[in-house]
Each structure stands twice: as structure tokens, then as C-alpha cells.
Motif scaffolding. Structure first.
Motif: not given
Length: 949
Positions: A184-189
Motif C-alpha cells: 500500500r505504501v509503495v503504491v501511494d508513493v
């Protein structure tokens, strides 16, 4: 998370058990626990499970805990086989857990349940359904699947999908490190990077600047401020330290006592504000959470935390001085900050981590308002590391400003100017500026720092740069040797010895290799070791140019090893460039183009360092017939002016461009380029460097009608070489004489001249074979065959025929033998070119053979008509066409008319169904340089010795 990373990840015992029971209504039920931290894709995985083909006919019941879902009464449990998908069990209250347990205990055959939760947020650790432990039915299969963060390769694929192929490996690595691989963090960044303006260019710095995604920031701050106020400082301390740290350091930085700090850490772990990252290592599960917590702190609180962090880290062994410096700066302690920066830079340089020192010092020196005395202390540290580093553009600008400061002591200013001059010349290629800086430095340092003055003078003795003649360099070398001896500094003596080796080996002086043996290879002094590495790499480079390839191989290996050991990446990269030249000349062509391109990519910030790679890649493109690419690469692809290249490289590039102009029948352009390049080489006076230019320059001038200048070139080349051991240049001298003999043979009466040229070409080919340089050997051997065939054609003899009357009009058996030998040699050359991958040369050699053979009047019985496939000639023309040659250029290569070439290409496109030349390349299964798909032999079969004249 995609199916590839979700459902397929469960296709172990857990996934297969769940799909099995859904496919058989009589199977015992399966309960699958899906465990994963926030953002790892639990909900997404449940959705993928719901969409499994095996569950198509099974009723699905979604239950989102904490949202008022699920059955409200016990009798609402399903009486048919059902797939239960229960999300966020960690949010369930006591009543909801009771109802859920009843549903799960009552699962019927053919039913399954997938229950997801965050293990870090369970009310009772390890018990997703609460205490006491649930009593599972005896026939139920209970499995657990643990989701894990993405690895670096999976992050790379996500980055490519979101941003395209432009994301560098360094940026992907940084993205993985800072996000912890949490999907989720990868996708948001990645979403933030996709929307940023200006557009994302693929660098790690842009990834760092993207900041903390809103979802992650809210999560970590909510967890932090859910703690009691007295426990929050331990989370703040983790944010300031920004990495896995031990309990004692964490509590010390927090300012809490040992007992209170331990209690606070325990509460932070229970509330998932912090995570255990290893044995006695604590911090944030996602590193990007730390900036969000730091940003939430009031300035005074943050400064106090940084001050305590600096003190704590200073007690480590070894001390991480760069981190200590950052904390002192953030704490507002300027004096301790600068002291720590000095220690960090010195430590990094001593450990050969020069790029680390450069980055730290550049950032520090760029700080506004830095006192002059501080700049005077830090600038020399920066310069010393930058001289042996790879990136110097920012350093050059910093030093160029600092040396203008009149308040600097003369010794400091001279030292900075010396290093500035070295960087301008070696890493930046700005030779006039660098030369001036070095001359000024030598004058400034002569009295105050004689050792450094010797180093400046030694640098001025280096002959590689365009401009001054070899005599000027020799004068500076004499001064440098005297200054080094007078200084008593062994490191400076070694530095000047390395310069002396560069000059002596380049000029093939008799004592050159004895000087190389004097280098202190085994010294334990890092300064001397670095200079010895430079001397070895200089000698290796010279040996490659001279054609001493066995010696070059030994020196390259030794120079690279010592460069790496002494922490001198600039010298090591110079050796890597020389290695590419070595591979080009010695015929190690498989994969060479890719190695050149990789080298260029790895040194994108400093294109001059990759000049060897640009030239070799251009030479390969020329031999492969990809002439547009050849010009681009030989011109450094616009990254660096070819006229500013080191003289040897500039001469080599010019020789290739002259050859290309001749192939295109642009004779006057070739002659103009030849004169300009020759004047540079002659002005320098290092004659071995003329080897790759001389034969083509001579041919260009003779064909342009300036034979007198061509003869002067050959005479000066011979006189300039002297008695030195320069086998490649001597072979080139023979080749140049062969060109003169061939091109000046009088029309209609030139048989003797052509046969003399053939003898010289054979002599040159034999010399190149000894080195060995197989490509140039084949080119000169081709010249010998060409001259023999031309000699007999000049004398009125007919072409070589196949059959009973080969060379039927030859006057003697000797003539017949000569012609047959020439044909065999040309066929051998064509094969050698093909084996190397030199498409254009192979086509040219086969075309030359065809011009000396009569055309067949009829097609022999049994020979294919090529009605539906490419004939050898069509394939040959098609190969050159997809390489990028124009019809006129193909015609000149194959001795055909442009109209005939046009017809061959049209037939090739019709037979393959191609719509364009680009499409033709795809239809034929390759592009420029694809030899295996198209290596037509035409009519070039060997002539048997039994055939008569």
C-alpha cells in the motif's frame, strides 16, 4: 496487490486446501487465517479468494469487523456450503468475536472461511479470535498464511507499471528501502511520483523527496498519540534516530530514565507505534513513517532530541560521524557540526569511500553564511576525495568559487587550485581552464608546498590533452622530477613517477617498462598506493594503444586491483575504458556493444570518463553497417565535444569518420577531416597515436588529388615513430605505404605498383596478426587481394571464372596461382568479417569477389530459383538496408547501381511482406548488426586447386 502476488502466493497448502473444499461440498471445512501488517494487502487477497473459479457456485458472505457486519443471531448462520470472508478481525469487539466464533465452529462440509487481521493490533497477541483459544471442530483444517512485504524485484515491476521504464535501479532500491516493501505504501508513493510536476525523471533523490504518504502518516501519528503522553518520547526518539536501534540508545535519546523508557517502549510495541526489527533493534516497520513523526514535533523538542542523539551516537564504535554531524546541525550546534563533518569526511576518505566524503562536503560547503575559515578547512578535504572520485561537476563549481577568496592562505589556495585543475582536465575535459589552473597552482605552491608543486608540474607533463606539444610536456616533467626530489615526499615522488610513465609509455620510449617496474605496488601508504595504481593504469592504457596486448592484459588486471584496493574509482574506470579498447582490437566482440552501453550508462554524470566506450561502440556500429549510429557514438552522442577528447581517442574517432566519408564517396569531406585531425596529432608529436588515423587520412588525401601531402604524412609518421616498440603504429605505417602504392598506381600501367601495394598489405596483415588484431588484419588482407585482382585486370586479364577454364586468359601458371591465392584470401577475409560480426566489411569483400567473376549465363541444374525466398544477393542488400545504409551507400559497397539496389530491396520487401525498411528488419528476425540471420555467401565458393588456368 495483483493476483500474481496474492492468490498465487497462497497456492501452497493453505490455498490448495481452500480451493479443494470449495470444489467438493462433502469436504471437511477449512479455516484460513490471513495475517499481515497494515498495507500488506489482506483485503485485496480476500477479494481475490472470493473471485476464485472454484468459488463461483458457492455463496459468499462478507464480514467486515468493527463495521456492524456479520449475522446478528446464531440462527443466521448458513445451512448450505458457504465461503466466509472475514476482514479486520483485530477491530472486532467482544460481542462480535463471540458471534464470529460461533459461525466458524458451525462451518458445514464444503464450507470455508478466510479471516484476515493485523497481528500488531490484536487485543491478545497471537490469538486472532481472542481468549480463551477457540475449540476447533475435529474435522476442520486450520491454516495460517502470512503476507510479507514485496521484495525489490516486485517493487521494480510496480514502478515500471506506474511510471514506465525510466526508474533507475538506485531509485527502485531507495523506494524499496523507504517503504519497507509494504504494497500500500509503495503504491501511494508511486502515485505521488506519477502526479508530481515537473515530471518524474527516475532518480533516487526524487523518491526521497516524495515524502510520507497521507495514509501512512495518519496511521503512525494515530498510533503515536494513542499512547499516554509520558510514553510518546520513545517514539519521537525512534523518529529522530531513523533506523533500527537498541533499547538503551532509544531510551537515552528519549530523555526518559531506564525504567520509564523501558515501559514506554513496551507500550509503543503493544500499540504498534514501533516494531521489533531484530534482536534488541526497534524502530518503525515502514521507514517513511519517521519523517511524519519528526514533522509533528515542536522545534525545541526536536532540537533536544537531536542533541541527545548526537551524544548517544558519538559513543558508538566506530563512530558514525556523518550521522553525528547531521544531528548536531539539526540541534543547532554549528561548532560541533563542523567538527563532526571533518571527522566524517576524513573517515570516509581513509576507508576509500570518496563519493560519500564528496557528497557530505559539497552539501556542507554549499551552506549559506559558512565562515571563511571553515571553508578553508573543508575545501581541501573535498578536493582530495574528488580528484580520485567519479563525479566532480558540483565540486568544480564549489572550488572555483572558493579559490577566488583572497583571504585564503596561499598554501590552501594553491592546493585547491591544483585539485581544481586536475578535475577540470581529467574528469571534466575542460583542458584550457585546467591547464591554466595547474600552471597557476605550480607557481603558488613552489615556495610554500614544493611537494604539491611537483604534483602540479607532473600533471602538466601529461601528454593526453590536446593543445601543447610533447616538448612542452617534457619540459614540465623535468621541473616536476626536480621538485619531487627536493620535496622529500615519497607520495609526490610516486605521483611524478606515474606521470613520467604516462609520457614514456605513450611515446614508446626505450626505458618505459623499466619505469613501470619501479612503481611501489606493495606499499602500505594509501597515498603512494593510489599513485602507483594511476601509474599502472596509465601504462596499461598505453600498452593497449601500442598494440602490446599481452602486456596490457597483465597491467589492466593489476591496475584495476590496486585501484579498487586503494579506493581510486577514477583510475579504475580509466582501466575499464582501456579494457573495452583491448577487446575491440583483439576481436572480443560478442557482447561488447552491450558492455560499452552499460559503461556509458553507469558514468552518465561524467561522460568524459566513458569516452573509450563511446568510441568502441561507434567503431562497432561502423563495421556492422549501422552508419547513423556510428556517427552518433563517435561524436559522443552530443554529451562531450569530440574536439576536446584526449588526442589518441580524437585521432581514432577521426580515422573512423574519414573512412565513413570515403565509403559514402564524400572525398572532399574526408580530406578536410583528415587534414584537421592530422594537424592535432602532428602538433602533439606522440606519433603512435596516429596509427588509427594515418591509413585513412592518406587514402582521403590521395583520392582528393593531394598526393603530395599524403606522402609527407607518411614520411613524418615514419620519422616520428623512431626506434620505439610500437607494433600497432608500425603496422599502420606499412598499411599507409600500401595505400600510397595502391592509390598512386598509374591508370592503365599500374600492375607493378598494385602488386607492390599487395605485398605491403600482406606485410601489414602479418604484423596485425602478430599483435593480434584480427579485424584490422582482415581489412589489410582484403587490401592485398583487392590489389592482386586489380593488377591482373589492369593488365588486361579476364575475370576469375569457375569451371574448367578458370583465369583462362592468364599468361602463366604463376599469374594463375597469384589470382587464385587472392581469391582464397578474399573469401577468408569475408568469412573472418562474418565471424566477427562486421556485416558491412563482409558484404564489401563478397561484392569485390563477384566483380572478378563472370556472371553465369544460365542457372545450373538443381540450384534454387529463390522464387519465394530471398536470394543471397537480396539477403545481402536487405541486411545493409536494415542497418541503415542508403541505396547509394549500398551500391558503393556492393559495386551495384542504385537502381539495382532499389530492385533488390523491393523484391526483399515483397517476399517478406514488409511494409518498410524498419518492418523488414523485424521480418528478417533482427536489426542492425544481425549477422546470423543474413550471411549470404553469394557465388563466393572456394576455388579448388585442381581447377586449371
Amino acid at each position: 496487490m495483483s493476483e500474481d502476488d496474492g492468490v498465487v502466493a497462497t497456492r501452497g497448502s493453505a490455498g490448495w486446501a481452500l480451493t479443494r473444499v470449495l470444489a467438493d461440498e462433502r469436504a471437511e471445512p477449512v479455516l484460513l487465517f490471513v495475517e499481515g501488517a497494515a498495507g500488506e494487502g489482506k483485503s485485496h487477497l480476500l477479494q481475490e479468494l472470493a473471485d476464485l473459479p472454484e468459488s463461483a457456485d458457492t455463496p459468499r458472505r462478507w464480514w467486515r469487523c468493527g463495521a456492524g457486519g456479520g449475522p446478528q443471531h446464531e440462527d443466521e448462520a448458513e445451512h448450505l456450503p458457504t465461503l466466509w470472508l472475514v476482514d479486520d478481525v483485530h477491530r472486532a469487539d467482544g460481542d462480535e468475536l463471540r458471534r464470529l466464533r460461533q459461525v466458524l465452529e458451525g462451518l458445514r462440509p464444503g464450507s470455508a472461511a478466510a479471516v484476515s487481521y493485523r497481528p500488531e493490533e490484536l487485543p491478545v497477541p497471537g490469538l486472532p479470535l481472542g481468549a480463551p483459544p477457540m475449540t476447533y471442530p475435529s474435522g476442520m483444517t486450520v491454516l495460517r498464511h502470512r503476507l510479507v512485504p514485496w521484495d525489490e524485484e516486485r517493487v521494480r515491476r510496480a514502478a515500471v507499471q506506474a511510471l514506465g521504464e525510466g526508474c533507475t535501479a538506485e531509485a527502485v532500491r531507495r523506494l524499496h528501502d523507504r517503504t519497507g516493501g509494504v504494497p500500500r505504501v509503495v503504491v501511494d508513493v508511486l502515485a505521488a511520483l506519477r502526479e508530481q510536476r515537473p515530471a518524474f525523471t527516475g532518480t533516487a533523490a526524487e523518491v526521497e523527496a516524495a515524502g510520507t504518504p497521507a495514509r501512512l502518516a495518519e496511521l503512525v501519528l494515530s498510533r503515536t498519540y494513542a499512547l499516554p503522553p509520558e510514553g510518546r518520547p520513545v517514539v519521537w526518539a525512534a523518529a529522530v534516530l531513523d533506523g533500527p536501534v537498541g533499547r538503551d540508545e532509544l531510551t537515552a535519546v528519549s530523555g526518559l530514565g531506564a525504567s520509564t523508557g523501558s515501559t514506554a517502549l513496551l507500550r509503543a510495541l503493544e500499540g504498534a507505534a514501533l516494531a521489533e526489527l531484530g534482536e534488541d533493534r526497534y524502530g518503525f516497520a515502514v521507514p517513511l513513517a519517521a519523517p511524519a513523526v519528526r514533522a509533528s514535533l515542536p522545534g525545541p523538542v526536536r532540537q533536544d532530541l537531536h542533541g541527545r542523539a548526537a551524544k548517544v551516537l558519538a559513543r558508538r564504535q566506530p563512530v558514525p560521524w556523518a550521522a553525528v554531524a547531521d544531528h548536531h546541525r539539526a540541534a543547532g550546534d554549528s561548532r560541533r557540526w563542523i567538527n563532526a563533518v571533518e571527522k566524517a569526511a576524513a573517515s570516509a576518505a581513509a576507508a576509500s569511500r570518496h563519493q560519500e566524503a564528496i557528497t557530505l562536503l559539497e552539501r556542507t560547503l554549499a551552506t549559506p553564511g559558512l565562515p571563511p575559515q571553515v571553508r578553508a578547512r573543508l575545501a581541501p578535504l573535498l578536493a582530495r576525495s574528488a580528484v580520485t572520485g567519479l563525479r566532480s561537476d558540483q565540486t568544480v563549481e564549489v572550488l572555483a568559487q572558493i579559490v577566488q577568496d583572497a583571504s585564503l592562505p596561499a598554501a590552501v589556495r594553491g592546493e585547491l587550485r591544483l585539485d581544481l585543475g586536475l578535475m577540470l582536465c581529467n574528469q571534466m575535459g575542460r583542458y584550457p581552464e585546467g591547464w591554466q589552473a595547474l600552471e597557476t597552482a605550480a607557481a603558488e605552491l613552489r615556495e610554500v608546498r614544493p611537494g604539491l608543486a611537483a604534483r602540479a608540474m607532473g600533471a602538466l607533463s601529461s601528454p593526453f590533452w590536446p593543445g601543447n606539444s610533447i616538448d612542452v610536456h617534457r619540459e614540465w616533467l623535468v621541473k616536476a622530477l626536480a621538485a619531487a626530489d627536493a620535496s622529500g615526499d615519497d607520495a609526490m615522488r610516486t605521483a611524478v613517477l606515474a606521470n613520467r610513465i604516462a609520457l614514456a609509455t605513450s611515446c614508446a620510449e626505450p626505458d618505459a617498462w623499466e619505469l613501470v617496474r619501479r612503481l611501489p605496488r606493495k606499499t602500505t601508504d594509501p597515498a603512494r598506493a593510489g599513485q602507483a595504481a594511476r601509474g599502472l593504469c596509465n601504462a596499461a592504457d598505453a600498452a593497449v594503444w601500442l598494440g602490446l596486448h599481452e602486456r596490457a592484459a597483465d597491467l589492466l588486471a593489476e591496475g584495476r586491483e590496486l585501484s579498487a584496493r586503494s579506493g581510486a574509482p577514477y583510475f579504475e574506470h580509466n582501466a575499464l575504458g582501456a579494457q573495452l579498447l583491448q577487446e575491440w582490437w583483439t576481436g572480443q566482440w560478442p557482447g561488447l556493444a552491450k558492455r560499452c552501453e552499460d559503461f556509458v550508462a553507469s558514468t552518465a554524470d561524467m561522460p568524459l570518463i566513458a569516452s573509450d566506450a563511446y568510441i568502441v561502440r561507434g567503431l562497432l556500429a561502423l563495421a556492422q553497417g549501422d552508419w547513423g549510429e556510428a556517427v552518433s557514438w563517435l561524436s559522443q552522442r552530443g554529451t562531450f565535444g569530440s574536439e576536446d577528447l584526449p588526442v589518441a581517442l580524437a585521432a581514432t574517432a577521426a580515422g573512423a569518420l574519414v573512412r565513413l566519408a570515403l565509403a559514402r564517396q564524400e572525398t572532399q569531406t574526408a580530406a578536410r577531416q583528415a587534414r584537421a585531425a592530422w594537424s592535432i596529432v602532428a602538433g602533439k608529436g606522440v606519433w603512435p597515436w596516429a596509427a588509427e588515423l594515418a591509413p585513412w587520412a592518406v587514402e582521403a588525401l590521395v583520392r582528393a588529388g593531394d598526393g603530395a601531402t599524403a606522402r609527407v604524412m607518411v614520411r613524418d609518421f615514419a620519422q616520428g615513430l623512431g626506434p620505439g616498440d610500437a607494433p600497432a603504429a608500425r603496422a599502420a605505417l606499412i598499411w599507409s605505404r600500401a595505400v600510397l602504392a595502391e592509390t598512386e598506381a598509374p591508370a592503365g600501367d599500374g600492375r607493378d605498383g598494385l602488386l607492390r601495394a599487395a605485398e605491403l598489405y600482406r606485410e601489414a596483415a602479418a604484423a596485425y596478426g602478430e599483435l593480434p588484431r584480427p579485424y584490422t588484419q582482415a581489412v589489410t588482407a582484403e587490401g592485398a587481394g583487392r590489389c592482386v585482382l586489380a593488377a591482373y585486370a589492369e593488365a588486361g586479364h579476364g575475370p576469375v571464372a569457375e569451371g574448367e577454364h578458370t583465369v583462362a586468359s592468364a599468361e602463366s601458371a604463376a599469374d594463375c596461382a597469384s589470382v587464385l591465392a587472392a581469391v582464397a584470401e578474399l573469401e577468408s577475409c569475408a568469412q573472418r568479417f562474418t565471424d566477427l560480426g562486421a556485416v558491412w566489411d563482409a558484404a564489401r569483400a563478397r561484392a569485390l569477389l563477384r566483380t572478378r567473376r563472370p556472371a553465369r549465363k544460365t542457372r545450373p541444374p538443381g540450384r534454387p530459383s529463390h522464387a519465394d525466398e530471398l536470394s543471397p544477393r537480396e539477403a545481402e542488400v536487405a541486411q545493409l538496408a536494415v542497418c541503415g545504409l542508403t541505396n547509394r551507400e549500398i551500391a558503393a559497397t556492393l559495386h551495384l547501381s542504385p537502381r539495382t539496389v532499389e530492385q533488390h530491396i523491393a523484391r526483399a520487401m515483397r517476399k517478406t511482406g514488409a511494409l518498410s525498411r524498419r518492418d523488414l528488419a523485424h521480418r528478417l528476425g533482427g536489426g542492425p548488426g544481425t549477422v546470423s540471420a543474413l550471411s549470404p555467401t553469394g557465388n563466393s565458393r572456394p576455388v579448388r586447386k585442381s581447377e586449371t588456368c
